[in-house]
Design a protein around this motif. Structure first.
Motif, PDB file in Angstrom:
ATOM      1  N   GLY A  61       7.791  -0.013   6.292  1.00 57.43           N
ATOM      2  CA  GLY A  61       6.368   0.275   6.404  1.00 57.43           C
ATOM      3  C   GLY A  61       5.560  -0.009   5.158  1.00 57.43           C
ATOM      4  N   TRP A  62       6.211  -0.418   4.070  1.00 52.02           N
ATOM      5  CA  TRP A  62       5.542  -0.670   2.798  1.00 52.02           C
ATOM      6  C   TRP A  62       4.464  -1.741   2.945  1.00 52.02           C
ATOM      7  N   LEU A  63       4.844  -2.884   3.464  1.00 55.45           N
ATOM      8  CA  LEU A  63       3.900  -3.995   3.584  1.00 55.45           C
ATOM      9  C   LEU A  63       2.823  -3.695   4.624  1.00 55.45           C
ATOM     10  N   ASN A  64       3.196  -3.023   5.713  1.00 58.84           N
ATOM     11  CA  ASN A  64       2.218  -2.668   6.741  1.00 58.84           C
ATOM     12  C   ASN A  64       1.102  -1.812   6.150  1.00 58.84           C
ATOM     13  N   ALA A  65       1.495  -0.815   5.372  1.00 61.15           N
ATOM     14  CA  ALA A  65       0.512   0.105   4.788  1.00 61.15           C
ATOM     15  C   ALA A  65      -0.365  -0.604   3.761  1.00 61.15           C
ATOM     16  N   LEU A  66       0.239  -1.416   2.898  1.00 58.19           N
ATOM     17  CA  LEU A  66      -0.537  -2.075   1.854  1.00 58.19           C
ATOM     18  C   LEU A  66      -1.477  -3.132   2.429  1.00 58.19           C
ATOM     19  N   THR A  67      -1.137  -3.706   3.580  1.00 56.60           N
ATOM     20  CA  THR A  67      -2.054  -4.639   4.233  1.00 56.60           C
ATOM     21  C   THR A  67      -3.334  -3.924   4.649  1.00 56.60           C
ATOM     22  N   VAL A  68      -3.184  -2.722   5.194  1.00 56.12           N
ATOM     23  CA  VAL A  68      -4.349  -1.922   5.590  1.00 56.12           C
ATOM     24  C   VAL A  68      -5.147  -1.495   4.361  1.00 56.12           C
ATOM     25  N   VAL A  69      -4.450  -0.998   3.337  1.00 56.32           N
ATOM     26  CA  VAL A  69      -5.133  -0.550   2.126  1.00 56.32           C
ATOM     27  C   VAL A  69      -5.877  -1.716   1.471  1.00 56.32           C
ATOM     28  N   GLY A  70      -5.235  -2.878   1.433  1.00 57.78           N
ATOM     29  CA  GLY A  70      -5.886  -4.050   0.854  1.00 57.78           C
ATOM     30  C   GLY A  70      -7.153  -4.426   1.594  1.00 57.78           C
ATOM     31  N   GLY A  71      -7.123  -4.328   2.928  1.00 57.51           N
ATOM     32  CA  GLY A  71      -8.318  -4.624   3.710  1.00 57.51           C
ATOM     33  C   GLY A  71      -9.442  -3.642   3.431  1.00 57.51           C
ATOM     34  N   VAL A  72      -9.106  -2.370   3.288  1.00 52.89           N
ATOM     35  CA  VAL A  72     -10.119  -1.345   3.014  1.00 52.89           C
ATOM     36  C   VAL A  72     -10.733  -1.550   1.630  1.00 52.89           C
ATOM     37  N   VAL A  73      -9.895  -1.823   0.627  1.00 49.92           N
ATOM     38  CA  VAL A  73     -10.401  -2.079  -0.723  1.00 49.92           C
ATOM     39  C   VAL A  73     -11.283  -3.326  -0.736  1.00 49.92           C
ATOM     40  N   ALA A  74     -10.860  -4.363  -0.013  1.00 46.56           N
ATOM     41  CA  ALA A  74     -11.655  -5.592   0.052  1.00 46.56           C
ATOM     42  C   ALA A  74     -13.005  -5.335   0.718  1.00 46.56           C
ATOM     43  N   PRO A 115      -1.389  -6.946  -3.348  1.00 49.60           N
ATOM     44  CA  PRO A 115      -0.419  -7.936  -2.859  1.00 49.60           C
ATOM     45  C   PRO A 115       0.775  -8.127  -3.778  1.00 49.60           C
ATOM     46  N   THR A 116       0.580  -7.871  -5.080  1.00 49.06           N
ATOM     47  CA  THR A 116       1.714  -7.934  -6.008  1.00 49.06           C
ATOM     48  C   THR A 116       2.739  -6.859  -5.662  1.00 49.06           C
ATOM     49  N   LEU A 117       2.264  -5.648  -5.434  1.00 47.16           N
ATOM     50  CA  LEU A 117       3.154  -4.561  -5.030  1.00 47.16           C
ATOM     51  C   LEU A 117       3.767  -4.831  -3.660  1.00 47.16           C
ATOM     52  N   ALA A 118       2.989  -5.446  -2.776  1.00 46.04           N
ATOM     53  CA  ALA A 118       3.498  -5.739  -1.434  1.00 46.04           C
ATOM     54  C   ALA A 118       4.692  -6.672  -1.492  1.00 46.04           C
ATOM     55  N   ALA A 119       4.594  -7.734  -2.295  1.00 36.81           N
ATOM     56  CA  ALA A 119       5.701  -8.686  -2.415  1.00 36.81           C
ATOM     57  C   ALA A 119       6.902  -8.060  -3.108  1.00 36.81           C
ATOM     58  N   ALA A 120       6.649  -7.220  -4.118  1.00 37.78           N
ATOM     59  CA  ALA A 120       7.751  -6.646  -4.896  1.00 37.78           C
ATOM     60  C   ALA A 120       8.534  -5.594  -4.121  1.00 37.78           C
ATOM     61  N   GLY A 121       7.875  -4.859  -3.224  1.00 37.20           N
ATOM     62  CA  GLY A 121       8.555  -3.755  -2.553  1.00 37.20           C
ATOM     63  C   GLY A 121       8.856  -3.946  -1.097  1.00 37.20           C
ATOM     64  N   TYR A 122       8.477  -5.099  -0.539  1.00 36.99           N
ATOM     65  CA  TYR A 122       8.603  -5.289   0.912  1.00 36.99           C
ATOM     66  C   TYR A 122      10.024  -5.111   1.424  1.00 36.99           C
ATOM     67  N   PHE A 123      11.014  -5.665   0.724  1.00 38.13           N
ATOM     68  CA  PHE A 123      12.383  -5.680   1.235  1.00 38.13           C
ATOM     69  C   PHE A 123      13.084  -4.322   1.122  1.00 38.13           C
TER      70      PHE A 123
END
Length: 433
Positions: free
Chosen positions: A46-59, A34-42
């Protein structure tokens, strides 16, 4: 990584070994994503979309490794309600598809992000990990990068007409999300923190406000007065009749000052007032605000025709054939109705999915609101801080939802899903480890 960024969990130390190292790596990753998601979203589509999926898989991997923690977590009432709220959008789409016997796969993309975000919330909460200390710095970095992309003299410019926009974020969403980020930065300020960290957060907030003003979008501005009042009450340590009155008066003066100091704000506010006057008088219906009012009226009419499951996602009613719409019909109105949606989160969901869509949106916004208000009123500083972050996000989306749909775009749905999840994980009541 410094301990100030990764709070230690109150649990007994485990023996060092492969399982311990794997668990520690997953814990670190659950906070880094989520740190990377906030830093690179703008910056990156597709940055935030991808990291949301990756975060769910890691969780999910972390939850499988700690099944007892996950089972204990799901016994909490607030956790079950949050999971229900995050599952509601997908359930509404599937129920509507079943009722109309039509399934549009692309409408599943956004709602599925909420499921991955729900896993992320469970993973963070089960492992007692707090994203709160990282929220301010990560958003500040993201907003400074966003400001650099738009505001520096050598920066490439992206415009939507004469309004600031990126190559994948339109002015409305850009204004909304930069303002949310600005208030996350402001709410993260602490009296006892390094000067460089405070400067970073203030610079991020300033860049966000500058970008939001340049978008010319009133959608992002509407949340500012309420969030400023709440910020002042937070700084004063509570809400009494006197502090509320003083905060409201101070924010009102600040709003008047901005109105007269900024030509962009001045013109856009005056345009909105004139649009409403002309629409009420019937002299001009196709203004920016006027079109929205017509869309609201049409969506309400179509909702009443199919109140349970709406019209579905494949069928769009013909506005020319409805007598009640004839009074405000125009070709521009029809173009917006067909191509741009209802311009209201709730009414659009009601037209498409009926009462099922309305229920899904109420759950999606009101359940997190309840959790975050409870956290703000708790005596735990970490819970309280995450509660304030969550209120920034939910209030920002609720106020913005009046004039556009706030979850129809996948990256907008991912933004809400991701940060509701991480702030809710820190706002939940913690059982002893």
């Amino acid at each position: 990584m410094p301990s100030i960024l990764l709070p230690k969990r109150p649990q007994a130390p485990a023996a060092i070994g492969p399982a311990h190292l794997r668990a520690d790596f997953l814990d670190q990753l659950l906070l880094v994503l989520p740190t990377l998601a906030a830093a690179g979203y703008f910056l990156v589509r597709g940055w935030l979309n991808a990291l949301t999926v990756v975060g769910g898989v890691v969780a999910l991997a972390a939850l499988i490794s700690h099944r007892d923690d996950a089972r204990s977590l799901l016994r909490q009432r607030q956790v079950r309600w949050i999971v229900l709220a995050l599952a509601a959008p997908l359930a509404a789409v599937l129920a509507t598809a079943l009722a109309h016997q039509q399934l549009v796969p692309r409408y599943l993309d956004g709602p599925i992000r909420y499921l991955f975000a729900g896993l992320l919330m469970l993973g963070l909460a089960a492992r007692r990990l707090d994203f709160g200390p990282l929220a301010g710095p990560s958003f500040a970095v993201g907003l400074l990068l966003c400001g650099g992309m738009f505001l520096l003299p050598t920066a490439p410019l992206f415009f939507w007409g004469d309004r600031l926009a990126s190559y994948f974020i339109d002015p409305i969403v850009l204004s909304q999300h930069t303002m949310i980020g600005a208030f996350v930065c402001l709410y993260s300020l602490r009296r006892r923190e390094p000067l460089w960290l405070r400067a970073l957060k203030l610079a991020g907030a300033a860049a966000a406000v500058a970008v939001s003003v340049r978008t010319g979008s009133r959608t992002g501005w509407t949340m500012a007065p309420l969030l400023l009042v709440l910020w002042l009450l937070k700084a004063r340590g509570g809400a009494t009749a006197r502090t509320v009155a003083a905060s409201v008066a101070l924010v009102a003066l600040a709003c008047f000052a901005v109105y007269f100091a900024s030509s962009t704000v001045h013109v856009r506010i005056n345009d909105a007032v004139n649009d409403v006057r002309q629409y009420a008088a019937g002299t001009f219906l196709d203004s920016s605000v006027g079109i929205r009012i017509s869309l609201y009226r049409a969506n309400w009419i179509f909702f009443l025709q199919h109140p349970w499951f709406g019209w579905g996602h494949s069928t769009l009613p013909d506005v020319k054939t409805v007598p009640a719409i004839a009074a405000f019909y125009s070709p521009l109105f029809e173009t917006n109705f067909v191509g741009a949606g209802g311009h209201n989160e709730f009414l659009q969901a009601m037209m498409r999915m009926g009462s099922v869509g309305l229920a899904s949106r109420l759950l999606l916004f009101l359940v997190p609101l309840w959790v975050f208000v409870a956290a703000v009123r708790s005596g735990d500083p970490a819970r309280r801080q995450n509660g304030y972050y969550g209120l920034v996000l939910v209030i920002g989306y609720l106020t913005a939802s009046i004039t556009p749909e706030t979850t129809n775009l996948i990256h907008a749905a991912s933004f809400y899903a991701q940060f509701v999840a991480v702030f809710a994980a820190g706002a939940l009541a913690r059982e002893p480890a």
